[in-house]
Structures are given as C-alpha cells and as structure tokens.
Design an enzyme around this catalytic site. Sequence first.
Site, PDB file in Angstrom:
ATOM      1  N   GLN A  76       0.823  -1.204   0.000  1.00 28.54           N
ATOM      2  CA  GLN A  76       0.000   0.000   0.000  1.00 28.54           C
ATOM      3  C   GLN A  76       0.865   1.266   0.000  1.00 28.54           C
ATOM      4  OE1 GLN A  76      -3.081   0.552  -0.537  1.00 28.54           O
ATOM      5  NE2 GLN A  76      -3.852  -1.535  -0.526  1.00 28.54           N
ATOM      6  N   SER A  77       2.048   1.182  -0.562  1.00 31.26           N
ATOM      7  CA  SER A  77       2.976   2.313  -0.587  1.00 31.26           C
ATOM      8  C   SER A  77       2.414   3.523  -1.326  1.00 31.26           C
ATOM      9  CB  SER A  77       4.284   1.873  -1.266  1.00 31.26           C
ATOM     10  OG  SER A  77       5.079   2.991  -1.604  1.00 31.26           O
ATOM     11  N   ASN A  78       2.395   4.675  -0.644  1.00 34.11           N
ATOM     12  CA  ASN A  78       2.021   5.932  -1.291  1.00 34.11           C
ATOM     13  C   ASN A  78       3.057   6.318  -2.349  1.00 34.11           C
ATOM     14  OD1 ASN A  78      -0.278   6.474   0.450  1.00 34.11           O
ATOM     15  ND2 ASN A  78       1.206   6.941   2.047  1.00 34.11           N
TER      16      ASN A  78
END
Length: 329
Positions: free
Chosen positions: A73-75
């Site tokens: 879920q890396s921005n």
Amino acid sequence: MKMPRKLTIANLPTNIEHLKRLSSELGNVAIYLKRDDQTGTEVSGNKIRKLEFAIAEAIDNGYDTLITCGAVQSNHARATAAAAAKIGLKCHLILRGSSEDVFEGNYFLDGLFGASIDIVDSEEFKNIDKLLKAKQDELESKGRKGYVLPIGASNGIGGFGYFYAMNEILEQEKTLGIHFDAIVTTVGSAGTFAGLLYANTLVKNDAVVYGINISADREYFAGETKKIIAEMNEYTGENISLSYDEISIIDGYAGRGYGLSTKEEIDFIKYIASLEGVALDPVYTGKAFYGLYNEIKKGNLSNHKNILFIHTGGIFGWKAEQRDIIKNF
C-alpha cells in the site's frame, strides 16, 4: 548555490490552514497544517515533491523506466506509477506483500496506472537492493534503461522536494504574517525531514524542524538523515553537516510498527476528522500527529507558539483492518 532541475507535476504551493478548534483545546499554541495531501489527486501526498526532482534527473540521463519499491500500500509506489504515466515513462514496482493482499487502495491504483508489479514476501524484501538491481539489469538486457528510486524517493535528489517546500513555507509566512517556530513532519524514510532540515539550516531559519518516526527508532533515522544531507551536498556544493544532537527526532510513537495501528491511534484520527474535517492516514500522519498532540499535552513543546505540521497524505492507504476499528465504534 547549485540546484537540480525539477519538473512541474504537483499542484503547488499547497495551502496552510489554521486548526482553530484544536488550537483552542490545546491552549497557548496555534497549530497549522501544510496541506501536502492536496498536491494532486493521483499523485497526492509528499512523494510527488521528491519525484519532481528524481524524474527530471532520470529524463536528463536518458532513462525510460522508473523502478522503485515499497509496501503493497505504498504511497510512494502509487505516486511513482501515476507520475510515470503522466510523463510517458514506464514503471516497475517491487512491493512487499502476499497473494492474500486485497487489490484495493494504492495497490489497485498502481495497476490502474499501468505499472508492472512484482509482489515479494517480507523475507525476500530484505534483499530489496539486489532485487532492484536485478530488475534494472533485466530491463537493460531488453534494450531499456531503468532508473532506480529507493523507498520513498528518500535520497539526495529526492531531498530537494522538501528543500523547495521549506522555501515555499517561508514565502507563505510573509503572506500570512505568521512565523512558525516549529515545523513537524512524519519520518518514515527520512527524505521529507532531511530536505526540510537542510533548507532550514542553510537559510539559518530559527524554527526547529522536528521529525516523529513511525517505525524503527530515533538513532536509525538520525543516521538516515545525515546520509541524505551528505548526498544533497554533492548536488549543491555546500557543506551542511549536523551532529546527532542537532537532529530533532521525537521517538516513541511507532506503536505496533509500520502499517499497524492501535485503537488509540485510530480513535485519535477519527477525533481530528470530526473536530477539523481533516482526514489523516493510519500509517504516517495519524501516528505522527498523535505524537505531536501528546507531546504538546505533556508540555514538551511549551516553548513553541506557532507549530506547522506537514500533512504528507496517505488517504488511499487505509486497509480493512483499520477501517474495521472505526466501523466498530
């Protein structure tokens, strides 16, 4: 001073808002929010400021593909995928996760923006530098040229995103007629913090730049900050060097660890949302703002009157585990 070239992708400058009700509750302090969660819809958050410099460097050196990594879920991974699509570059992501991860949030957007994605488990991800190099070599064998960005684009070139942001803040102070005597940001990979600190030191601004780490510990991130500052010197020709004591990182708010939430943290995020109409994220800004709130409550920041917190985004990163805590209130 020499400055690297940057692209123009983000919606800048971002607004600064006074959190009036929260400030009133806390007493003799005014809390302001720098809305870097509003840098854009697809590229929203702090990462795009770093990417504007990193992608310019990639283009100037003939790269056609951006290669980077992060949690599923890396921005940063999502912002990189979106920015690559906007500029017309290819993107390859190596994400830490599993086949059980729900195709939602940032992970879904990565695919929507056309990024190629490799999912690796936590054990494999420990060798991420080798994995990134292997992907770069694979692309080269196919006649392509891959530019590798570290986690969070937190390196020397990426640090200039928040060097630029600090100068933006100083200009906004003049417009608003306010001087921020403390500037606070999340420390998740140290690039945002290092860039702010570098500029603050170089222009001899008298604000204290605080980082609040949301994983690892103060000692680790102080070392990362020093490393990024040294890399920035290579671009500018300056000789900025800070001792560990000059790097103000507030430890103790990592909670259960990266990407893991406590009920107290989620309760606080909901409280701020209902009080000020501001949505924090559970991975970065929620933990860091919770830390700032508690440090003020404890009296540890009583020497500051105007505090600016950098909202670095993350709205897409809410997972079912964290949403369920709110649902079950």
